[in-house]
Scaffold this active site. Structure first.
Site, short mmCIF file in Angstrom:
data_model
loop_
_atom_site.label_atom_id
_atom_site.label_comp_id
_atom_site.label_asym_id
_atom_site.label_seq_id
_atom_site.Cartn_x
_atom_site.Cartn_y
_atom_site.Cartn_z
N GLU A 108 2.83 14.27 5.77
CA GLU A 108 3.31 15.41 4.79
C GLU A 108 1.95 16.22 4.72
O GLU A 108 2.20 17.44 4.69
CB GLU A 108 3.98 14.85 3.85
N GLU A 128 8.59 5.95 4.81
CA GLU A 128 9.10 5.72 3.21
C GLU A 128 10.23 4.83 3.31
O GLU A 128 10.52 4.06 2.38
CB GLU A 128 9.23 7.24 2.72
C1 3H9 Z 1 4.54 7.73 0.58
O1 3H9 Z 1 3.74 8.19 1.25
C2 3H9 Z 1 5.39 8.65 -0.45
C3 3H9 Z 1 5.41 10.17 -0.07
O2 3H9 Z 1 6.22 10.52 0.67
C4 3H9 Z 1 5.60 10.90 -1.66
C5 3H9 Z 1 4.57 11.04 -2.44
C6 3H9 Z 1 5.12 11.90 -3.81
N1 3H9 Z 1 -1.03 2.41 -0.80
O3 3H9 Z 1 -1.52 -3.31 6.30
P1 3H9 Z 1 -2.92 -3.42 6.22
C7 3H9 Z 1 -3.67 -1.28 1.81
S1 3H9 Z 1 4.92 6.30 0.60
C8 3H9 Z 1 -1.57 1.48 -1.22
O4 3H9 Z 1 -3.37 -4.91 6.07
P2 3H9 Z 1 -3.13 -2.42 8.80
C9 3H9 Z 1 -2.89 -2.67 1.97
O5 3H9 Z 1 -2.24 -3.09 0.69
C10 3H9 Z 1 3.78 5.41 1.54
N2 3H9 Z 1 -2.52 0.63 -0.46
O6 3H9 Z 1 -3.51 -2.82 7.26
C11 3H9 Z 1 -4.05 -3.53 2.35
O7 3H9 Z 1 -4.51 -3.87 0.96
P3 3H9 Z 1 -5.58 -5.18 0.80
C12 3H9 Z 1 4.10 5.70 2.75
C13 3H9 Z 1 -2.11 0.71 0.99
O8 3H9 Z 1 -4.31 -1.63 9.48
C14 3H9 Z 1 -4.78 -2.65 2.90
O9 3H9 Z 1 -4.52 -1.16 2.77
N3 3H9 Z 1 3.32 4.88 3.59
C15 3H9 Z 1 -1.12 1.63 1.40
O10 3H9 Z 1 -2.57 -3.75 9.37
C16 3H9 Z 1 -4.82 -2.66 4.55
O11 3H9 Z 1 -3.19 -2.64 4.96
C17 3H9 Z 1 3.37 3.68 4.12
O12 3H9 Z 1 4.63 3.10 3.98
C18 3H9 Z 1 -0.75 2.54 0.81
N4 3H9 Z 1 0.19 3.72 1.19
O13 3H9 Z 1 -2.04 -1.35 8.50
C19 3H9 Z 1 2.31 3.15 4.91
N5 3H9 Z 1 -1.26 1.46 3.02
O14 3H9 Z 1 -6.61 -5.15 1.94
C20 3H9 Z 1 2.08 1.71 4.50
C21 3H9 Z 1 -1.82 0.25 2.93
O15 3H9 Z 1 -6.19 -5.01 -0.43
N6 3H9 Z 1 0.95 0.99 5.14
N7 3H9 Z 1 -2.44 -0.12 2.04
O16 3H9 Z 1 -4.36 -6.26 1.27
C22 3H9 Z 1 1.13 0.64 6.37
O17 3H9 Z 1 2.08 0.61 7.05
C23 3H9 Z 1 -0.12 -0.17 6.86
O18 3H9 Z 1 -0.66 -0.57 5.57
C24 3H9 Z 1 -1.02 0.76 7.78
C25 3H9 Z 1 -2.26 -0.05 7.97
C26 3H9 Z 1 -0.22 1.08 8.99
C27 3H9 Z 1 -1.40 1.79 7.06
#
Ligand code: 3H9
Length: 697
Positions: A108, A128
């Site tokens: 976004e 999301e």
């Molecule tokens: C959103 O964006 C809402 C908006 O539309 C509107 C807002 C108003 N936040 O998965 P990993 C942490 S909703 C906080 O092992 P990878 C994760 O917990 C969001 N923390 O790595 C982990 O922590 P720890 C939409 C986050 O390389 C560490 O990062 N976005 C977030 O295998 C490493 O993660 C998503 O749904 C976050 N957003 O994969 C994406 N993301 O080391 C969600 C990650 O302490 N994330 N962490 O355990 C993912 O799909 C994967 O984490 C990503 C990296 C592909 C990014």
């Protein structure tokens, strides 16, 4: 110019301002990053020497989206929408230079920029919905304006990321750049970013939907059908409809309203809990710092039965050569034939190519001699569940395995310590409990024995991940975590039949809850002889289940079990014979059958399981409540939007769960149904299971 704050850096390359986001690990858009962006863009705007702006992140992530840990906390300004509006309003062209992921709020943010370029390995998406949400910072309004309603709906409702080449073809990015970032993006910007362009103001891509009132419904219908998080999926579709039918501001307001509602929904809370629990489960508790997994280049599996074959496939699928050991050529041929059959089915279905199947098949070799395990870095025993047999095999493994090899048993309930004790190297012994079908189910319970070394444990976890499993470390006890809880559910299922329910009623309570199958349909699929053999070994009985087996009703494989199976051999239909068998059993025990509500059935099945989970947690067999939830999600198809049994208990309220268990214990006289001490304590103190261990709530 120097650093803006801890998360944002502003550099100058001639007349181009390069704003770099650096908030490890994935540039989640928490307060400090948003605040830093606001300041950086204000500086770039006010600096007369700046003609263009490039916004970039790190090699791993442009941004992984909004900071999920901030949800549910008091909002802090600037919020993400304000940051994006400030960027879009900048009077100088802004280019988003995307490496790694641009997901959710991260995409976004990029859509608020005037141009987007990406590295070949970048992935862009709005995931999301996988958290039970919809994009809440303009994504449902800007993406349709960029690539049209149809593609935008698909990306938003599936939540699946789009690789850079496909994003280029769709027009999500203007260019794919091979060169180093951000230099390549700066060069591209100088050539191509001529003037600010605001997606907010664009409507040409909305025209097809504006001209054809039925278009959105036609595109959305099949997508909604497949979506798991239904509430969020409908909100996504409605927000995109607003993009087509209303002004940008009206559409954005509706999107905001949906987001605020969804973020409070149980569905989203459950899915967020799952997100964090899955990541937390990978952190092995009590592992000394600096422990490194050993290298695993070759594997061996003892036993070519259904489990052994499935486990071998996991290794071959991950490119790890594997030797399968059997006692006779006939058993080996049968086992490898089954593996061959599985690969052929995958090829027919189109999930892998014939070449790929051949490559994988070539990594698997069968042998009749234990000496063939000598090169293996990990050996997994997968023979009958018989302690004496297992001990005999472990002695052989001890004799033939090379020093440092991890020696694992796939037992689903036997004592790993007993097996370890017959070897000269108990530190290398542990359990690796796969779930059937082993080549499909993602759960792997890694059972830590009393003497298992940290290195062996770390190796088993790393191997689990390498072969695509979700490893969860558990302690030694009868049935470990999953099957120990399942046994409680099984006992109640049998009891419910005797008291008045029929198999289809019990199963319906769980399928309505969201399971793909109820316990009896599941039993028929797995084969009722499995549980029967176990009960025989332990000298226990289950009247209805035993009677079915003794009548030759072993489940789907004999065409009948708790249900009758029609011509396709898979579709269960209630069978009057089974009803008679059940009512006869009730009569023989002088039980007055009664109508049992769906609500009671559900609570009777789930609450004793949760109670057992509390015992497991208190004994330290599982380190965190979230680990138990992950086990149920990936091993037993617990519906993700219900968060797992321990999370679900928190939603319905621990005091309620405890009071119902008291009532079940009173009614049945079964003291094991009384609330476990931990459950009783938490119910009284008002805390949740998340307060135990290091799990989140
Ligand atoms: C959103 O964006 C809402 C908006 O539309 C509107 C807002 C108003 N936040 O998965 P990993 C942490 S909703 C906080 O092992 P990878 C994760 O917990 C969001 N923390 O790595 C982990 O922590 P720890 C939409 C986050 O390389 C560490 O990062 N976005 C977030 O295998 C490493 O993660 C998503 O749904 C976050 N957003 O994969 C994406 N993301 O080391 C969600 C990650 O302490 N994330 N962490 O355990 C993912 O799909 C994967 O984490 C990503 C990296 C592909 C990014």
């Amino acid at each position: 110019m120097g650093n803006i704050n801890a998360c944002v850096d502003l550099q100058r390359d001639g007349d181009v301002a390069v704003i770099v986001m650096d908030n490890p690990p994935v540039n989640a858009l928490g307060f400090a990053l948003r605040d830093g962006l606001m300041q950086a863009f204000a500086r770039a705007r006010d600096d007369a020497g700046v003609r263009l702006v490039v916004l970039t992140g790190t090699e791993r992530a442009f941004s992984g989206g909004a900071d999920i840990t901030e949800f549910g906390k008091p909002p802090r300004e600037p919020n993400l929408r304000q940051v994006i509006t400030a960027i879009e309003d900048l009077p100088k062209p802004v280019v988003a230079a995307i490496q790694g992921v641009a997901l959710g709020g991260g995409l976004e943010l990029a859509l608020g920029c005037h141009y987007r370029v990406a590295a070949p390995k970048a992935r862009l998406g709005l995931p999301e919905i996988k958290l039970g949400l919809l994009p809440g910072a303009g994504g449902t309004q800007r993406l349709p304006r960029l690539i049209g309603i149809e593609k935008a709906l698909e990306i938003i409702v599936t939540g699946d990321p789009v690789p850079a080449p496909a994003a280029l073809a769709l027009g999500m990015v203007e260019a794919m750049l091979d060169g180093p970032f951000p230099a390549a993006a700066v060069a591209w910007a100088r050539q191509n970013a001529t003037a600010p362009r605001r997606l907010r103001e664009r409507t040409d891509k909305l025209e097809p939907a504006r001209a054809d009132a039925g278009l959105i419904d036609r595109v959305a219908a099949p997508l909604l059908k497949r979506a798991r998080a239904q509430q969020a999926a409908r909100a996504c579709a409605e927000a995109v409809r607003a993009a087509a039918e209303k002004s940008f501001d009206e559409g954005a307001a509706l999107e905001r309203q949906f987001f605020m509602e969804l973020v409070k929904s149980d569905e989203s809370k459950a899915l967020r809990h799952v997100f964090f629990s899955e990541r937390e489960a990978q952190k092995v508790p009590n592992l000394p710092a600096g422990v490194e997994p050993r290298k695993v280049l070759r594997a061996a599996v003892i036993g070519a039965g259904t489990m052994g074959g499935g486990i071998s496939m996991c290794f071959a699928n991950a490119g790890i050569p594997v030797t399968v050991i059997e006692t006779s050529q006939e058993a080996l041929d049968r086992g490898l034939g089954r593996v061959e059959g599985n690969y052929n089915t995958s090829v027919k279905r189109g999930s892998i190519t014939a070449d790929e199947a051949a490559r994988r098949r070539a990594l698997l070799e069968g042998k009749l001699d234990f000496a063939a395990i000598a090169d293996a870095d990990i050996v997994i025993e997968a023979v009958f569940e018989e302690m004496e047999l297992k001990k005999q095999i472990f002695r052989e493994l001890d004799r033939h395995a090379k020093p440092g090899a991890v020696i694992a048993s796939n037992t689903s309930y036997l004592d790993i310590n007993e097996m370890a004790a017959v070897t000269s190297r108990p530190g290398d012994v542990l359990g690796m409990h796969f779930f059937s079908p082993a080549n499909v189910m993602r759960l792997l319970e890694v059972v830590r024995g009393a003497k298992t070394s940290p290195e062996a444990l770390a190796t088993a976890v790393a191997v689990g991940r390498a072969i695509g499993k979700v490893p969860v470390v558990v302690g030694v006890c009868d049935g470990f975590v999953g099957n120990r809880m399942l046994a409680r559910r099984g006992a109640q299922g049998e009891r419910l039949l005797l008291e008045g329910a029929l198999p289809q009623e019990v199963d319906r309570a769980l399928t309505d809850f969201g399971f793909r199958m109820g316990p009896f349909a599941m039993g028929d699929l797995a084969g009722l002889d499995i549980g029967w053999r176990l009960r025989q070994a332990r000298g226990t009985r289950a009247i209805v289940a035993d009677a079915l087996v003794e009548a030759g009703r072993l489940g789907q494989k004999t065409g009948k079990g708790y249900y009758a199976y029609g011509a396709d051999g898979r579709t269960p239909t209630p069978d009057p014979e089974v009803e008679k068998l059940i009512t006869d059993a009730s009569a023989s025990l002088q039980i007055q059958r009664r109508a049992i509500s769906q609500q009671e059935i559900l609570e009777r099945l789930l609450f004793p399981m949760i109670n057992e989970g509390a015992r497991i947690l208190e004994e330290g067999i599982a380190a965190r409540a979230g680990d138990i939830d992950v086990i149920w999600l990936h091993g037993y198809n617990w519906p993700a939007y219900r968060g797992g049994p321990m999370f679900y208990a928190g939603l319905v309220g621990l005091p309620y769960v405890a009071s119902r268990l008291e009532a079940f214990a009173d009614a049945s006289g079964d003291a094991s149904l009384r609330p476990a001490p931990l459950l009783a304590r938490l119910a009284a103190s008002g805390e949740g299971f998340g307060s135990v261990g290091t799990a989140r709530g």
